[in-house]
Each structure stands twice: as structure tokens, then as C-alpha cells.
Design a protein around this motif. Structure first.
Motif, mmCIF file in Angstrom:
data_model
loop_
_atom_site.group_PDB
_atom_site.id
_atom_site.type_symbol
_atom_site.label_atom_id
_atom_site.label_comp_id
_atom_site.label_asym_id
_atom_site.label_seq_id
_atom_site.Cartn_x
_atom_site.Cartn_y
_atom_site.Cartn_z
ATOM 1 N N TYR A 191 -16.659 -32.217 -2.325
ATOM 2 C CA TYR A 191 -17.566 -31.069 -2.231
ATOM 3 C C TYR A 191 -16.824 -29.741 -2.357
ATOM 4 O O TYR A 191 -17.377 -28.756 -2.847
ATOM 5 C CB TYR A 191 -18.356 -31.131 -0.913
ATOM 6 C CG TYR A 191 -17.544 -30.867 0.328
ATOM 7 C CD1 TYR A 191 -17.425 -29.576 0.855
ATOM 8 C CD2 TYR A 191 -16.893 -31.902 0.986
ATOM 9 C CE1 TYR A 191 -16.685 -29.331 2.001
ATOM 10 C CE2 TYR A 191 -16.136 -31.671 2.122
ATOM 11 C CZ TYR A 191 -16.034 -30.391 2.620
ATOM 12 O OH TYR A 191 -15.290 -30.154 3.734
ATOM 13 N N LYS A 192 -15.551 -29.682 -1.915
ATOM 14 C CA LYS A 192 -14.784 -28.440 -2.029
ATOM 15 C C LYS A 192 -14.558 -28.078 -3.499
ATOM 16 O O LYS A 192 -14.711 -26.918 -3.893
ATOM 17 C CB LYS A 192 -13.450 -28.569 -1.309
ATOM 18 C CG LYS A 192 -13.566 -28.641 0.208
ATOM 19 C CD LYS A 192 -12.199 -28.700 0.857
ATOM 20 C CE LYS A 192 -12.316 -28.759 2.373
ATOM 21 N NZ LYS A 192 -10.982 -28.855 3.036
ATOM 22 N N CYS A 195 -17.867 -26.873 -4.956
ATOM 23 C CA CYS A 195 -18.172 -25.493 -4.559
ATOM 24 C C CYS A 195 -17.284 -24.499 -5.319
ATOM 25 O O CYS A 195 -17.738 -23.410 -5.697
ATOM 26 C CB CYS A 195 -17.978 -25.317 -3.055
ATOM 27 S SG CYS A 195 -19.193 -26.218 -2.053
ATOM 28 N N TYR A 196 -16.034 -24.882 -5.546
ATOM 29 C CA TYR A 196 -15.121 -24.028 -6.323
ATOM 30 C C TYR A 196 -15.660 -23.823 -7.731
ATOM 31 O O TYR A 196 -15.706 -22.691 -8.234
ATOM 32 C CB TYR A 196 -13.741 -24.681 -6.353
ATOM 33 C CG TYR A 196 -12.833 -24.215 -7.463
ATOM 34 C CD1 TYR A 196 -12.373 -22.893 -7.519
ATOM 35 C CD2 TYR A 196 -12.426 -25.099 -8.466
ATOM 36 C CE1 TYR A 196 -11.539 -22.472 -8.541
ATOM 37 C CE2 TYR A 196 -11.590 -24.682 -9.488
ATOM 38 C CZ TYR A 196 -11.147 -23.374 -9.520
ATOM 39 O OH TYR A 196 -10.330 -22.959 -10.536
ATOM 40 N N ALA A 199 -18.615 -21.532 -7.735
ATOM 41 C CA ALA A 199 -18.197 -20.139 -7.542
ATOM 42 C C ALA A 199 -17.678 -19.542 -8.850
ATOM 43 O O ALA A 199 -17.983 -18.391 -9.189
ATOM 44 C CB ALA A 199 -17.121 -20.069 -6.463
#
Length: 396
Positions: A191-192, A195-196, A199
Motif C-alpha cells: 500500500y505504501k 500511495c507513492y 501522489a
């Protein structure tokens, strides 16, 4: 980028030949004249080492690149189109380097390149934001406001010469980031990373708004929808399509909110005048054209609008290269389409196929009103992505 990954990392993971490719990729985020200088220098160096000749020998139908560029160079000189003659040599250098790229591209290198481009797109955005703040200060605006300016000199371009070229690069950046999202096998676990990527997409879309390039939005929407359809991500495709429809409805009922709406009639009028000049010259030089940059070479004779090209991917190639010129490069193009089709049939990497087709769709949608693909950075990036099927050269 080596400051981020380290020289030792590059030496450990990539061959000497592959590091040439990485340098070429990094050069795309320099001003265009520096990028062109780096690409020409690398190509000449590889030519002296015999690497370019080897790439031509190993690539089917590549001799047609030499025929095409040679014909373009001779035609340009015949019509005293010296900018076109220079462009012909530049096209030859870029296409030759792309052949070299095809010989040395691997899955690991390709994913590394995609990661580099995504990271560097953020740096390009930061540079563009600084540029935008400078534009606001020029108008004595001392706080950050979202203002869409009309004049070309008041629209951000980051390191890509003008706003429309930057807009096309943003289209490519967003689709590359979508490609990376589709490569994530489990979003909950990663998930990180997800999300990156979101963004990065958000940052680039914000910068696309500041470029004030209207044509880029439908092109980008078409590209994203194509990549999702081919990759069979139908739910995401429907969600984005619904968002596109809602945006269209919003602008129908709020036309004043549409970017640069006050000059849209003049914009189309100017385009029409450019296309009329292009068509008139195509009629007089249908077979060979007058070489690259023909519009810039002939517009004064027709009292046309001063600009570098015909602002249409459907007119400018015919204007510059003529019917015979286009037919000269066609066997090479057809051979590449066949290889892409074979990759699609094998189902080895449908996401890569989706990325290549999405890039091509965006070019032809954006190309209805502009010719932003005919530029060092945009053209080079497209050719690299479009040639990346040779990651699987052994299977093909």
C-alpha cells in the motif's frame, strides 16, 4: 540519479552498455539542447565502437531507417531547408540509439528506467512550480494562486522548452505510473508503494493544469482508458470513464471554467490557417515534401502563421516527408507492429503491451491539434517505450 542509487549500485546491477542507456534516460530531464547533445555524443561514441553497426545488423528492416533519413537529408538540402537537414541527422542519431537500446534492454533495466522517470518527473514538477511562482511574481502576485494564463511565455514548461511539450511528457509520466500500479500484485501488502504512485500522479496532474494545455486532457484520458482496457482492469476503467463524463458535463454547464476559454475561437482559427498552409504545400510537393521543419521553411511564402510545424500529426509527416518518404520508413514500422502483435499473442506481458498502445493512442489524440511528439524529449521517450517489446526478444 546515481546520487540516489550510487555508482556501485549501477555497476553491480547493469552492464557497461546498459549504463549508456541510463545516461541517455537521465539526459531527457535536461534542457532539450543539452539532451540532444548527449544523445548525439553517445551515438557517435557507440558508432566508433561498432555498437551501432551491430545493432543495425541484428534488427530486422533497420536498413529502412538509413534510407528514410538519407532521403530526408537530400530532399532538405535540395530545397535549402538547412534546419530540416540538421533534423534529419538528429532523427538518424535518435533512431540509431533506439536500435542500440533494443539490443541491451532487459526487464530489470526497463523497470529501473521506469522508476527513474517517475522520480525525475517529481523533480521536473518542482522546477515547474518554482517557474510558476516566478510567473506570479511577475504579475505582483505574492501568494500561490491557481491562475491559467493564455500567453505562451506565462505557461510553465519546466525543462521541456514550451508548455505543450511538457504537457505531453506529463501524459507519458502519468501512464508510466499507472503501468507501475498495475504491476503491483497485492495493493494491500504494497500500500505504501501504491500511495507513492498516486501522489506522483496527483503532482503531475496538478502541473498539467498549470501548463494550460487543453489538448492533453482528452489525450491522457484516452491513454489511461486504453491501458486499463487492454490490461482488463474494467472496474477501474468504468470509474475513470465516469469521472471523465462528469468533467465533461461540468464544463458544458460551466463553460467559463474551461481552461483558456476566452481564446478558444482564435485558437482554432489559428490552427485552421496553419493547416491551410500545410495542405497547400502538400499539394505542390506530394511525393517527397521538403524535409523536416518544412512548415517553418515555407510559411512566409504563404503569409502563414509563424510556427515550427503544422500542428497536426496527420498533416506534418506528409508535409515534410511526402508519400514516398513515408513509404520508405513503412517496412520498419510494420516490422515493429508485428513484433508487438506477437508479444500480445503470447500474453507474456499484457501490461507492457497496454503501455505501448496507450502511448501511441495519446500521440494520435493529442496530434489532432498539435505535433508535440516531434521533439527531442517527447519523441525519444516514446520510441524507447514503443521499442521495449525487445525485453522479450528471445521469446519473440
Amino acid at each position: 540519479m546515481w546520487l540516489i542509487f550510487g555508482i556501485d549500485y549501477l555497476k553491480e546491477h547493469f552492464t557497461h552498455n546498459q549504463r549508456y542507456i541510463i545516461v541517455a534516460i537521465l539526459s531527457m530531464f535536461l534542457p532539450f539542447y543539452m539532451c540532444a547533445t548527449v544523445l548525439i555524443f553517445l551515438t557517435i561514441r557507440l558508432l566508433l565502437k561498432g555498437e551501432i553497426q551491430d545493432a543495425y545488423r541484428k534488427t530486422a528492416k533497420s536498413q529502412y531507417i538509413l534510407y528514410f533519413c538519407g532521403l530526408s537529408f537530400v530532399v532538405s538540402l535540395f530545397y535549402q531547408n538547412y534546419y530540416g537537414a540538421g533534423c534529419s541527422l538528429g532523427i538518424l542519431a535518435i533512431l540509431s540509439f533506439v536500435l542500440y537500446y533494443r539490443q541491451h534492454i532487459t526487464g530489470e533495466l526497463f523497470e529501473f528506467i521506469m522508476n527513474c522517470i517517475i522520480v525525475l518527473s517529481v523533480f521536473a514538477a518542482l522546477y515547474g512550480l518554482i517557474e510558476y511562482i516566478g510567473i506570479l511574481n511577475k504579475f505582483d502576485i505574492d501568494q500561490l494562486e491557481i491562475i491559467i494564463f493564455n500567453r505562451p511565455q506565462d505557461r510553465i514548461n519546466s525543462v521541456f522548452f514550451n508548455a505543450n511539450y511538457y504537457a505531453m511528457m506529463i501524459e507519458f509520466f502519468v501512464c508510466i505510473t499507472f503501468y507501475k500500479i498495475l504491476k503491483i500484485k497485492d495493493i494491500k501488502v504494497n500500500y505504501k508503494k501504491f500511495c507513492y504512485y498516486l501522489a506522483v500522479i496527483a503532482i503531475n496532474l496538478f502541473m498539467l493544469l498549470l501548463t494550460a494545455c487543453r489538448t492533453a486532457w482528452p489525450a491522457l484520458a484516452a491513454g489511461v482508458l486504453v491501458i486499463l482496457i487492454i490490461d482488463k482492469q474494467y472496474k477501474a476503467c468504468l470509474a475513470i470513464m465516469a469521472g471523465v463524463i462528469l468533467a465533461c458535463v461540468y464544463f458544458v454547464f460551466n463553460p467559463s471554467k474551461f481552461p483558456r476559454v476566452d481564446n478558444i475561437i482564435a485558437y482554432f482559427g489559428t490552427r485552421q490557417g496553419i493547416w491551410d498552409v500545410a495542405i497547400a504545400n502538400i499539394k505542390t510537393h506530394p511525393l517527397f515534401g521538403e524535409g523536416p521543419m518544412t512548415y517553418w521553411h515555407i510559411y512566409k511564402a504563404y503569409n502563414g502563421h509563424p510556427t515550427e510545424h503544422a500542428h497536426s500529426i496527420y498533416l506534418d509527416p506528409l508535409l515534410c516527408f511526402g508519400i514516398i518518404g513515408i513509404l520508405t520508413i513503412l517496412p520498419f514500422i510494420i516490422e515493429n507492429i508485428k513484433r508487438l502483435y506477437r508479444l500480445w499473442k503470447t500474453q507474456i506481458d499484457k501490461t507492457l503491451v497496454a503501455l505501448i498502445i496507450s502511448f501511441t493512442v495519446m500521440i494520435f489524440v493529442h496530434g489532432m491539434l498539435d505535433y508535440t511528439i516531434f521533439f527531442v524529449q517527447t519523441g525519444f521517450l516514446y520510441l524507447l517505450i514503443a521499442s521495449s517489446f525487445d525485453i522479450y526478444k528471445e521469446s519473440l
